[in-house]
Design a protein around this motif. Structure first.
Motif, mmCIF file in Angstrom:
data_model
loop_
_atom_site.group_PDB
_atom_site.id
_atom_site.type_symbol
_atom_site.label_atom_id
_atom_site.label_comp_id
_atom_site.label_asym_id
_atom_site.label_seq_id
_atom_site.Cartn_x
_atom_site.Cartn_y
_atom_site.Cartn_z
ATOM 1 N N CYS A 234 -45.511 35.761 57.344
ATOM 2 C CA CYS A 234 -45.583 34.454 56.615
ATOM 3 C C CYS A 234 -45.131 34.297 55.245
ATOM 4 C CB CYS A 234 -46.803 33.773 56.945
ATOM 5 S SG CYS A 234 -47.358 33.431 58.671
ATOM 6 N N ALA A 235 -45.430 35.101 54.379
ATOM 7 C CA ALA A 235 -45.099 35.477 53.040
ATOM 8 C C ALA A 235 -43.405 35.554 52.997
ATOM 9 C CB ALA A 235 -45.489 36.712 52.537
ATOM 10 N N ARG A 236 -42.812 36.577 53.760
ATOM 11 C CA ARG A 236 -41.280 36.724 53.846
ATOM 12 C C ARG A 236 -40.734 35.163 54.292
ATOM 13 N NH1 ARG A 236 -42.863 41.446 56.266
ATOM 14 N NH2 ARG A 236 -42.175 40.824 58.265
ATOM 15 N N THR A 237 -41.160 34.639 55.452
ATOM 16 C CA THR A 237 -40.769 33.445 55.650
ATOM 17 C C THR A 237 -40.533 32.466 54.532
ATOM 18 O OG1 THR A 237 -41.662 33.560 57.900
ATOM 19 C CG2 THR A 237 -41.039 31.325 57.378
ATOM 20 N N VAL A 238 -41.525 32.084 53.680
ATOM 21 C CA VAL A 238 -41.418 31.493 52.512
ATOM 22 C C VAL A 238 -40.566 31.841 51.406
ATOM 23 C CG1 VAL A 238 -42.977 30.430 50.730
ATOM 24 C CG2 VAL A 238 -43.871 30.496 53.101
ATOM 25 N N GLU A 239 -40.518 33.305 51.191
ATOM 26 C CA GLU A 239 -39.544 33.679 50.284
ATOM 27 C C GLU A 239 -38.048 33.245 50.920
ATOM 28 O OE1 GLU A 239 -40.284 37.731 49.943
ATOM 29 O OE2 GLU A 239 -42.333 37.656 49.134
ATOM 30 N N VAL A 240 -37.826 33.554 52.122
ATOM 31 C CA VAL A 240 -36.340 33.125 52.320
ATOM 32 C C VAL A 240 -36.097 31.735 52.362
ATOM 33 C CG1 VAL A 240 -34.997 33.400 54.579
ATOM 34 C CG2 VAL A 240 -36.221 35.192 54.048
ATOM 35 N N PHE A 241 -37.205 30.911 52.764
ATOM 36 C CA PHE A 241 -37.082 29.751 52.650
ATOM 37 C C PHE A 241 -36.789 28.939 51.313
ATOM 38 C CE2 PHE A 241 -39.136 25.429 51.590
ATOM 39 C CZ PHE A 241 -38.818 24.640 52.830
ATOM 40 N N CYS A 242 -37.494 29.642 50.333
ATOM 41 C CA CYS A 242 -37.108 29.266 48.779
ATOM 42 C C CYS A 242 -35.714 29.455 48.494
ATOM 43 C CB CYS A 242 -38.149 29.850 48.042
ATOM 44 S SG CYS A 242 -39.760 29.180 48.109
ATOM 45 N N GLY A 243 -35.218 30.749 48.713
ATOM 46 C CA GLY A 243 -33.950 31.133 48.589
ATOM 47 C C GLY A 243 -32.991 30.294 49.168
ATOM 48 N N LEU A 244 -33.096 30.038 50.228
ATOM 49 C CA LEU A 244 -32.105 29.248 51.089
ATOM 50 C C LEU A 244 -32.022 27.597 50.471
ATOM 51 C CD1 LEU A 244 -32.981 29.832 55.017
ATOM 52 C CD2 LEU A 244 -30.671 30.222 53.845
ATOM 53 N N LEU A 245 -33.254 27.308 50.011
ATOM 54 C CA LEU A 245 -33.365 25.978 49.549
ATOM 55 C C LEU A 245 -32.681 25.949 48.183
ATOM 56 C CD1 LEU A 245 -34.523 23.132 49.812
ATOM 57 C CD2 LEU A 245 -36.495 23.883 48.587
ATOM 58 N N GLY A 246 -32.752 27.071 47.382
ATOM 59 C CA GLY A 246 -32.048 27.333 45.970
ATOM 60 C C GLY A 246 -30.380 26.958 46.352
#
Length: 353
Positions: A234-246
């Motif tokens: 779950c933590a990695r999911t949010v991290e990847v989400f934030c990078g993609l959103l950037g």
């Protein structure tokens, strides 16, 4: 369509933000007033928009009859017709029984709210203060991924809606590319930005990471993924989400020339501001080999205000009235919604805490 009457307690303006999950309603009871009597209704409990509107007026607004309305819809609008992208609701505003109804895309309404948000309504994700009187853009992951711009003109601001959430997903890192490939191999013939940058997108993104890692997992809903900070997947999911959103936010800023700032709304980002600040979001936003300096001068800011789209919908009706009184063509009226505090300038009201 009849002219817009001024609002009063007996004949208020109805404003609404109708999304894929919830429909938010409020009333404006005086010229220059801000929305009150706010209620959030679950869309699944109603047969359609007319049913939700009538229920709000009867059960939350004392049975008052609205003199005019502005409805922000999470989907395409065309004259008096609407279609919500992520629900089965569609139809004509003629079904509502309100004399004058204006329709906006939901992110168009959110863009209209931007000049009326104060420092307490915003949280910085990096960069300088938003530049006043320059193009602003707003985007946000929620049930879907909305995008709109706000363009300054001589008389005020003009909102520009779009469907930018459905561009190709901005996969940049090797892991992101592997996730997209895994999802395509798993049955998704095309992966757009909304497919990963939304509430349902968090679910897909976690599934894609599990496919890449070869570790089958039981599905989790988006709120659970965000809440499970001690779960490594779950933590990695949010991290990847934030990078993609950037990367996605940078693409929007470059496309629209958003020197006035990139604002993030929707139902997800305001809940994870601290994690966004600690993530790769801002570095990815500025990571452009040609125009990194250009992007570094653009503010990225989260909208943390309650129900900002209702403020934008009220602003639109106020602009329509102001345009009529000034003799300006009704398609794009001139003056912005009156400020609650006239001492607040564009620079200070855009400043993040």
């Amino acid at each position: 369509m009849s002219p817009i009457p001024l609002p009063s307690p007996e004949s208020p303006w109805l404003v609404a933000d109708v999304g894929g999950t919830n429909a938010r309603f409020g009333l404006v009871t005086a010229p220059g007033g801000h929305p009150g009597t706010v209620a959030v209704l679950a869309g699944a409990e109603f047969d359609g928009l007319a049913d939700a509107v009538h229920s709000y007026l009867a059960d939350h607004a004392g049975g008052v009859r609205a003199a005019a309305a502005c409805l922000a819809i999470a989907g395409p609008v065309n004259a008096d017709r609407y279609r919500l992208t992520n629900t089965g609701w569609s139809g004509s505003v003629g079904e509502l029984g309100i004399p004058h109804v204006e329709l906006l895309n939901d992110f168009e309404a959110l863009a209209l709210a931007l000049p009326h948000l104060g420092a307490g309504d915003l949280a910085s994700l990096g960069g300088p203060l938003p530049a006043p009187d320059m193009v602003k853009t707003v985007l946000g992951p929620g049930t879907g991924l909305g995008v709109a711009a706000l363009v300054p003109v001589r008389e005020g601001w003009v909102p520009v809606p779009g469907e930018g959430g459905h561009v190709s997903v901005p996969a940049v890192t090797g892991l992101e590319i592997e996730v997209v490939r895994a999802l395509r191999a798993d049955g998704m013939s095309f992966v757009d930005a909304e497919h990963l940058l939304s509430g349902p997108g968090l679910v897909r993104l976690r599934h894609g990471l599990a496919l890449v890692e070869g570790t089958p997992v039981a599905p989790l809903a988006a709120p659970e993924i965000v809440a499970r900070v001690d779960d490594s997947l779950c933590a990695r999911t949010v991290e990847v989400f934030c990078g993609l959103l950037g990367s996605f936010a940078a693409n929007v800023a470059l496309t629209l020339g958003a020197r006035g700032g990139v604002y993030l709304g929707g139902g997800i980002v305001p809940r994870i501001v601290r994690r966004m600040r600690e993530s790769d979001f801002r570095r990815r936003f500025e990571a452009n080999l040609v125009l990194s300096d250009y992007l570094s001068e653009i503010a990225t800011t989260v909208i943390v205000a309650e129900q900002p789209a209702l403020t934008g919908a009220a602003a639109w009706l106020a602009q329509r009235v102001a345009g009529r009184e000034a003799g300006v063509p009704s398609s794009r009226p001139p003056h912005p919604f009156p400020e609650a505090d006239p001492s607040v300038t564009p620079a200070t009201r855009s400043a993040a805490p």
